[in-house]
Design a protein around this motif. Structure first.
Motif, PDB file in Angstrom:
ATOM      1  N   GLY A 129       0.710  -1.266  -0.169  1.00  0.00           N
ATOM      2  CA  GLY A 129       0.015  -0.002   0.029  1.00  0.00           C
ATOM      3  C   GLY A 129       0.785   1.131   0.141  1.00  0.00           C
ATOM      4  N   LEU A 130       1.873   1.139   0.747  1.00  0.00           N
ATOM      5  CA  LEU A 130       2.773   2.343   0.930  1.00  0.00           C
ATOM      6  C   LEU A 130       3.485   2.660  -0.480  1.00  0.00           C
ATOM      7  CD1 LEU A 130       4.143   1.983   4.501  1.00  0.00           C
ATOM      8  CD2 LEU A 130       2.824   3.790   3.614  1.00  0.00           C
ATOM      9  N   GLU A 131       3.901   1.468  -1.048  1.00  0.00           N
ATOM     10  CA  GLU A 131       4.461   1.447  -2.506  1.00  0.00           C
ATOM     11  C   GLU A 131       3.698   2.262  -3.283  1.00  0.00           C
ATOM     12  OE1 GLU A 131       5.824  -2.490  -2.892  1.00  0.00           O
ATOM     13  OE2 GLU A 131       7.640  -1.907  -1.762  1.00  0.00           O
ATOM     14  N   ARG A 132       2.503   1.891  -3.408  1.00  0.00           N
ATOM     15  CA  ARG A 132       1.376   2.503  -4.305  1.00  0.00           C
ATOM     16  C   ARG A 132       1.233   3.946  -4.068  1.00  0.00           C
ATOM     17  NH1 ARG A 132      -1.188  -2.363  -3.165  1.00  0.00           N
ATOM     18  NH2 ARG A 132      -2.547  -1.415  -1.685  1.00  0.00           N
ATOM     19  N   ARG A 144      14.069  10.161   2.483  1.00  0.00           N
ATOM     20  CA  ARG A 144      14.245  11.316   3.374  1.00  0.00           C
ATOM     21  C   ARG A 144      12.908  11.305   4.215  1.00  0.00           C
ATOM     22  NH1 ARG A 144      16.457  14.914  -0.078  1.00  0.00           N
ATOM     23  NH2 ARG A 144      14.569  15.079  -1.243  1.00  0.00           N
ATOM     24  N   PHE A 145      11.938  10.748   3.724  1.00  0.00           N
ATOM     25  CA  PHE A 145      10.580  10.804   4.453  1.00  0.00           C
ATOM     26  C   PHE A 145      10.737   9.686   5.510  1.00  0.00           C
ATOM     27  CE2 PHE A 145       6.040   9.321   4.558  1.00  0.00           C
ATOM     28  CZ  PHE A 145       5.471  10.379   5.376  1.00  0.00           C
ATOM     29  N   GLU A 150      11.338   8.372  11.125  1.00  0.00           N
ATOM     30  CA  GLU A 150      12.163   7.849  12.371  1.00  0.00           C
ATOM     31  C   GLU A 150      12.544   8.797  13.142  1.00  0.00           C
ATOM     32  OE1 GLU A 150      16.407   5.517  13.152  1.00  0.00           O
ATOM     33  OE2 GLU A 150      15.488   5.372  11.226  1.00  0.00           O
ATOM     34  N   ARG A 151      12.952   9.929  12.797  1.00  0.00           N
ATOM     35  CA  ARG A 151      13.582  11.164  13.720  1.00  0.00           C
ATOM     36  C   ARG A 151      12.090  11.472  14.909  1.00  0.00           C
ATOM     37  NH1 ARG A 151      15.833  16.896  11.862  1.00  0.00           N
ATOM     38  NH2 ARG A 151      15.775  17.802  13.995  1.00  0.00           N
ATOM     39  N   PHE A 152      10.980  11.394  14.105  1.00  0.00           N
ATOM     40  CA  PHE A 152       9.900  11.909  14.796  1.00  0.00           C
ATOM     41  C   PHE A 152       9.505  10.830  15.804  1.00  0.00           C
ATOM     42  CE2 PHE A 152       5.138  12.205  14.839  1.00  0.00           C
ATOM     43  CZ  PHE A 152       5.116  13.525  15.333  1.00  0.00           C
ATOM     44  N   ASN A 153       9.537   9.760  15.317  1.00  0.00           N
ATOM     45  CA  ASN A 153       9.221   8.743  16.232  1.00  0.00           C
ATOM     46  C   ASN A 153      10.262   8.595  17.550  1.00  0.00           C
ATOM     47  OD1 ASN A 153       6.525   7.589  15.468  1.00  0.00           O
ATOM     48  ND2 ASN A 153       7.685   6.564  13.817  1.00  0.00           N
TER      49      ASN A 153
END
Length: 167
Positions: A129-132, A144-145, A150-153
């Protein structure tokens, strides 16, 4: 004369950060709303895991067998909530209770072969789903996303005092 300019620039930066924080709040709200496009709950009727089982199984897979106490510490949830969730997982055959491999008193939950199979099926569904969703993104943007998420979490985990293991 530099002081007023510095104050004006500082005010503009503060306003920009406040606006950006408002956008992050709004976009994370929408992200939770849009998660039906790739989240496991869309597969629950088709043998997929519910959200709590998906998250618990992921943590157990990464950490190894865990007791209710360890799950409480890891998630910050009360034992009664985790008892309900793990009881449902036991009934569905995705975890089993075992004696503590380290000789402790508390019994631990270990992921079963069925749990591994279902978790991997849901992960594949989510990744697809994420790939789509990001199929037209340049690879650098996807990377980058992922780095920003990861930084946010990690910062959330730091504030909660509950870091997640990462591979």
């Amino acid at each position: 004369m530099d002081k007023p300019v510095d104050k004006a620039v500082e005010k503009d930066v503060d306003e920009a950060v406040e606006t950006a924080t408002d956008r992050v709040e709004f976009e994370t709200m929408l992200l939770s709303r849009h998660s039906h496009l790739h989240a496991p709950r869309t597969r629950v009727g088709a043998g997929g895991l519910d959200r709590s089982a998906y998250v618990l199984l992921t943590r157990i897979r990464m950490h190894g067998p865990m007791s209710i106490g360890q799950l409480t510490d890891a998630f910050g949830l009360d034992a009664s909530t985790l008892n309900r969730q793990t009881a449902a997982m036991l009934r569905s055959g995705v975890v089993e209770r075992i004696a503590d491999p380290d000789g402790g008193i508390a019994r631990k939950f270990r992921i079963t072969e069925e749990g591994e199979r279902r978790l991997e099926a849901d992960r594949s569904f989510n990744i697809g789903g994420l790939e789509r969703i990001m199929e037209h993104w340049p690879a650098e943007d996807v990377i980058r996303f992922a780095d920003f998420l990861e930084r946010f979490n990690r910062d959330i985990e730091r504030l909660e005092g509950r870091p997640w293991p990462r591979t």
